[in-house]
Design a protein around this motif. Structure first.
Motif, PDB file in Angstrom:
ATOM      1  N   GLN A  15       0.846  -1.189   0.000  1.00  0.00           N
ATOM      2  CA  GLN A  15       0.000   0.000   0.000  1.00  0.00           C
ATOM      3  C   GLN A  15       0.886   1.245   0.000  1.00  0.00           C
ATOM      4  O   GLN A  15       1.927   1.276   0.649  1.00  0.00           O
ATOM      5  N   SER A  16       0.442   2.235  -0.728  1.00  0.00           N
ATOM      6  CA  SER A  16       1.117   3.530  -0.701  1.00  0.00           C
ATOM      7  C   SER A  16       0.891   4.155   0.672  1.00  0.00           C
ATOM      8  O   SER A  16      -0.232   4.168   1.172  1.00  0.00           O
ATOM      9  N   THR A  17       1.951   4.674   1.259  1.00  0.00           N
ATOM     10  CA  THR A  17       1.804   5.270   2.593  1.00  0.00           C
ATOM     11  C   THR A  17       1.025   6.574   2.548  1.00  0.00           C
ATOM     12  O   THR A  17       0.513   7.024   3.563  1.00  0.00           O
ATOM     13  N   LEU A  22      -5.504   7.149   8.203  1.00  0.00           N
ATOM     14  CA  LEU A  22      -6.499   6.556   9.075  1.00  0.00           C
ATOM     15  C   LEU A  22      -6.794   7.514  10.223  1.00  0.00           C
ATOM     16  O   LEU A  22      -5.914   8.199  10.709  1.00  0.00           O
ATOM     17  N   SER A  23      -8.002   7.523  10.626  1.00  0.00           N
ATOM     18  CA  SER A  23      -8.386   8.358  11.754  1.00  0.00           C
ATOM     19  C   SER A  23      -9.191   7.483  12.697  1.00  0.00           C
ATOM     20  O   SER A  23     -10.361   7.227  12.467  1.00  0.00           O
ATOM     21  N   VAL A  24      -8.518   7.002  13.704  1.00  0.00           N
ATOM     22  CA  VAL A  24      -9.158   6.061  14.610  1.00  0.00           C
ATOM     23  C   VAL A  24      -8.967   6.526  16.046  1.00  0.00           C
ATOM     24  O   VAL A  24      -7.938   7.100  16.395  1.00  0.00           O
ATOM     25  N   THR A  25      -9.974   6.313  16.839  1.00  0.00           N
ATOM     26  CA  THR A  25      -9.889   6.606  18.258  1.00  0.00           C
ATOM     27  C   THR A  25      -9.519   5.323  18.978  1.00  0.00           C
ATOM     28  O   THR A  25     -10.157   4.288  18.771  1.00  0.00           O
ATOM     29  N   THR A 130      -5.706  -1.104  14.042  1.00  0.00           N
ATOM     30  CA  THR A 130      -5.814   0.059  13.162  1.00  0.00           C
ATOM     31  C   THR A 130      -5.022   1.235  13.726  1.00  0.00           C
ATOM     32  O   THR A 130      -4.357   1.954  12.978  1.00  0.00           O
ATOM     33  N   ALA A 131      -5.059   1.433  15.029  1.00  0.00           N
ATOM     34  CA  ALA A 131      -4.298   2.524  15.653  1.00  0.00           C
ATOM     35  C   ALA A 131      -2.792   2.297  15.483  1.00  0.00           C
ATOM     36  O   ALA A 131      -2.043   3.240  15.209  1.00  0.00           O
ATOM     37  N   LEU A 132      -2.348   1.053  15.655  1.00  0.00           N
ATOM     38  CA  LEU A 132      -0.931   0.738  15.439  1.00  0.00           C
ATOM     39  C   LEU A 132      -0.552   0.973  13.977  1.00  0.00           C
ATOM     40  O   LEU A 132       0.479   1.584  13.686  1.00  0.00           O
ATOM     41  N   LEU A 133      -1.395   0.522  13.056  1.00  0.00           N
ATOM     42  CA  LEU A 133      -1.126   0.706  11.637  1.00  0.00           C
ATOM     43  C   LEU A 133      -1.105   2.183  11.263  1.00  0.00           C
ATOM     44  O   LEU A 133      -0.261   2.618  10.470  1.00  0.00           O
ATOM     45  N   GLU A 134      -1.985   2.966  11.846  1.00  0.00           N
ATOM     46  CA  GLU A 134      -1.997   4.413  11.605  1.00  0.00           C
ATOM     47  C   GLU A 134      -0.663   5.032  11.990  1.00  0.00           C
ATOM     48  O   GLU A 134      -0.102   5.850  11.256  1.00  0.00           O
ATOM     49  N   LYS A 135      -0.107   4.615  13.116  1.00  0.00           N
ATOM     50  CA  LYS A 135       1.193   5.119  13.561  1.00  0.00           C
ATOM     51  C   LYS A 135       2.318   4.651  12.629  1.00  0.00           C
ATOM     52  O   LYS A 135       3.245   5.415  12.327  1.00  0.00           O
ATOM     53  N   VAL A 136       2.228   3.402  12.146  1.00  0.00           N
ATOM     54  CA  VAL A 136       3.227   2.901  11.194  1.00  0.00           C
ATOM     55  C   VAL A 136       3.216   3.760   9.936  1.00  0.00           C
ATOM     56  O   VAL A 136       4.271   4.210   9.466  1.00  0.00           O
ATOM     57  N   PHE A 137       2.034   4.013   9.381  1.00  0.00           N
ATOM     58  CA  PHE A 137       1.935   4.846   8.179  1.00  0.00           C
ATOM     59  C   PHE A 137       2.490   6.249   8.435  1.00  0.00           C
ATOM     60  O   PHE A 137       3.191   6.801   7.592  1.00  0.00           O
ATOM     61  N   ALA A 159      -6.298 -12.035  10.417  1.00  0.00           N
ATOM     62  CA  ALA A 159      -5.474 -11.398   9.381  1.00  0.00           C
ATOM     63  C   ALA A 159      -6.263 -11.183   8.094  1.00  0.00           C
ATOM     64  O   ALA A 159      -6.193 -10.111   7.493  1.00  0.00           O
ATOM     65  N   ILE A 160      -7.017 -12.181   7.658  1.00  0.00           N
ATOM     66  CA  ILE A 160      -7.748 -12.074   6.400  1.00  0.00           C
ATOM     67  C   ILE A 160      -8.878 -11.043   6.515  1.00  0.00           C
ATOM     68  O   ILE A 160      -9.305 -10.459   5.520  1.00  0.00           O
ATOM     69  N   HIS A 161      -9.322 -10.780   7.722  1.00  0.00           N
ATOM     70  CA  HIS A 161     -10.332  -9.743   7.949  1.00  0.00           C
ATOM     71  C   HIS A 161      -9.688  -8.351   8.024  1.00  0.00           C
ATOM     72  O   HIS A 161     -10.255  -7.377   7.545  1.00  0.00           O
ATOM     73  N   PHE A 162      -8.495  -8.247   8.593  1.00  0.00           N
ATOM     74  CA  PHE A 162      -7.858  -6.959   8.856  1.00  0.00           C
ATOM     75  C   PHE A 162      -7.079  -6.395   7.659  1.00  0.00           C
ATOM     76  O   PHE A 162      -7.356  -5.295   7.179  1.00  0.00           O
ATOM     77  N   TRP A 163      -6.068  -7.120   7.181  1.00  0.00           N
ATOM     78  CA  TRP A 163      -5.130  -6.568   6.209  1.00  0.00           C
ATOM     79  C   TRP A 163      -5.760  -6.129   4.884  1.00  0.00           C
ATOM     80  O   TRP A 163      -5.409  -5.069   4.371  1.00  0.00           O
ATOM     81  N   PRO A 164      -6.680  -6.896   4.285  1.00  0.00           N
ATOM     82  CA  PRO A 164      -7.247  -6.449   3.002  1.00  0.00           C
ATOM     83  C   PRO A 164      -8.044  -5.143   3.082  1.00  0.00           C
ATOM     84  O   PRO A 164      -8.286  -4.517   2.060  1.00  0.00           O
ATOM     85  N   LYS A 165      -8.424  -4.714   4.264  1.00  0.00           N
ATOM     86  CA  LYS A 165      -9.092  -3.414   4.401  1.00  0.00           C
ATOM     87  C   LYS A 165      -8.144  -2.269   4.078  1.00  0.00           C
ATOM     88  O   LYS A 165      -8.582  -1.198   3.669  1.00  0.00           O
ATOM     89  N   TYR A 166      -6.848  -2.484   4.268  1.00  0.00           N
ATOM     90  CA  TYR A 166      -5.869  -1.406   4.141  1.00  0.00           C
ATOM     91  C   TYR A 166      -4.818  -1.630   3.061  1.00  0.00           C
ATOM     92  O   TYR A 166      -4.103  -0.699   2.705  1.00  0.00           O
ATOM     93  N   PHE A 167      -4.686  -2.870   2.580  1.00  0.00           N
ATOM     94  CA  PHE A 167      -3.631  -3.214   1.624  1.00  0.00           C
ATOM     95  C   PHE A 167      -4.217  -3.862   0.386  1.00  0.00           C
ATOM     96  O   PHE A 167      -5.265  -4.495   0.447  1.00  0.00           O
ATOM     97  N   LYS A 168      -3.476  -3.725  -0.716  1.00  0.00           N
ATOM     98  CA  LYS A 168      -3.870  -4.344  -1.973  1.00  0.00           C
ATOM     99  C   LYS A 168      -3.067  -5.630  -2.163  1.00  0.00           C
ATOM    100  O   LYS A 168      -1.848  -5.571  -2.357  1.00  0.00           O
ATOM    101  N   PRO A 169      -3.733  -6.780  -2.119  1.00  0.00           N
ATOM    102  CA  PRO A 169      -3.015  -8.035  -2.347  1.00  0.00           C
ATOM    103  C   PRO A 169      -2.396  -8.061  -3.736  1.00  0.00           C
ATOM    104  O   PRO A 169      -3.011  -7.646  -4.716  1.00  0.00           O
ATOM    105  N   ALA A 170      -1.163  -8.544  -3.821  1.00  0.00           N
ATOM    106  CA  ALA A 170      -0.464  -8.581  -5.098  1.00  0.00           C
ATOM    107  C   ALA A 170       0.009  -9.987  -5.456  1.00  0.00           C
ATOM    108  O   ALA A 170      -0.027 -10.369  -6.609  1.00  0.00           O
TER     109      ALA A 170
END
Length: 182
Positions: A15-17, A22-25, A130-137, A159-170
């Motif tokens: 995914q492009s950074t 993301l905006s998560v509480t 999602t909060a951790l991923l937001e910080k990574v980005f 994993a199959i529920h989480f990652w495809p929401k934010y990344f494009k499988p290649a």
């Protein structure tokens, strides 16, 4: 059946950074781990290994050592989510994974690796990942890394529920689990 472990097994995604802001509480403290956290990180990494070992379809995980965690922290990041001071989630990544075609990494990319991502089972579904991923980005953008790579197993329902929401499988890696002699 194919995507729960009888065929497709590992997905490499990118995914492009800059694509995601993301905006998560999150009600938990998100911070970068340091050398002082090595023993606690080791215990948490072993907890994640126990989770994966409990299922026969997950890839076998390497046991970690305090020395390996210390070494990774020299050049990589391990973000932690804490509840009342106790680690409840981690996401580790490297800013300079180098060129690797299969992992979709280049000089301007970063990669979730080493321990990877793991949220304690009592805390899943609360936006911590999602909060951790937001910080990574955010760190990747700050360090001028254009892309972020992740690999995950399709047999892992979280994993199959989480990652495809934010990344494009290649890339979908396939494994054969059915005995051809039957």
């Amino acid at each position: 059946m194919y995507d729960i472990g009888f065929g497709s097994y590992v997905i490499d995604a990118c995914q492009s950074t800059s694509a995601l802001n993301l905006s998560v509480t999150c009600d938990y403290e998100i911070s970068s781990a340091g050398i002082k956290d090595v023993d606690e990180l080791l215990a948490f990494a072993n907890l994640s290994n126990d989770y994966y070992a409990a299922s026969p379809v997950f890839l076998k995980r390497n046991e970690y050592s305090a020395a390996e965690i210390t070494e990774f922290l020299k050049d990589g990041y391990i973000l932690t989510a804490r509840d009342k001071g106790r680690i409840i989630g981690v996401m580790s990544f490297s800013l300079d994974p180098g060129y690797h075609f299969e992992h979709l990494t280049a000089a301007d990319s970063s990669s979730i690796k080493f321990i990877g991502a793991f949220i304690h089972s009592d805390y899943r579904g609360r936006g911590i990942g999602t909060a951790l991923l937001e910080k990574v980005f955010a760190i990747c953008r700050e360090k001028r890394k254009s892309y972020l790579h992740v690999s995950f197993e399709t047999a892992n329902p979280d994993a199959i529920h989480f990652w495809p929401k934010y990344f494009k499988p290649a890339i979908h890696s396939v494994r054969r689990t059915i005995n051809k002699d039957i």
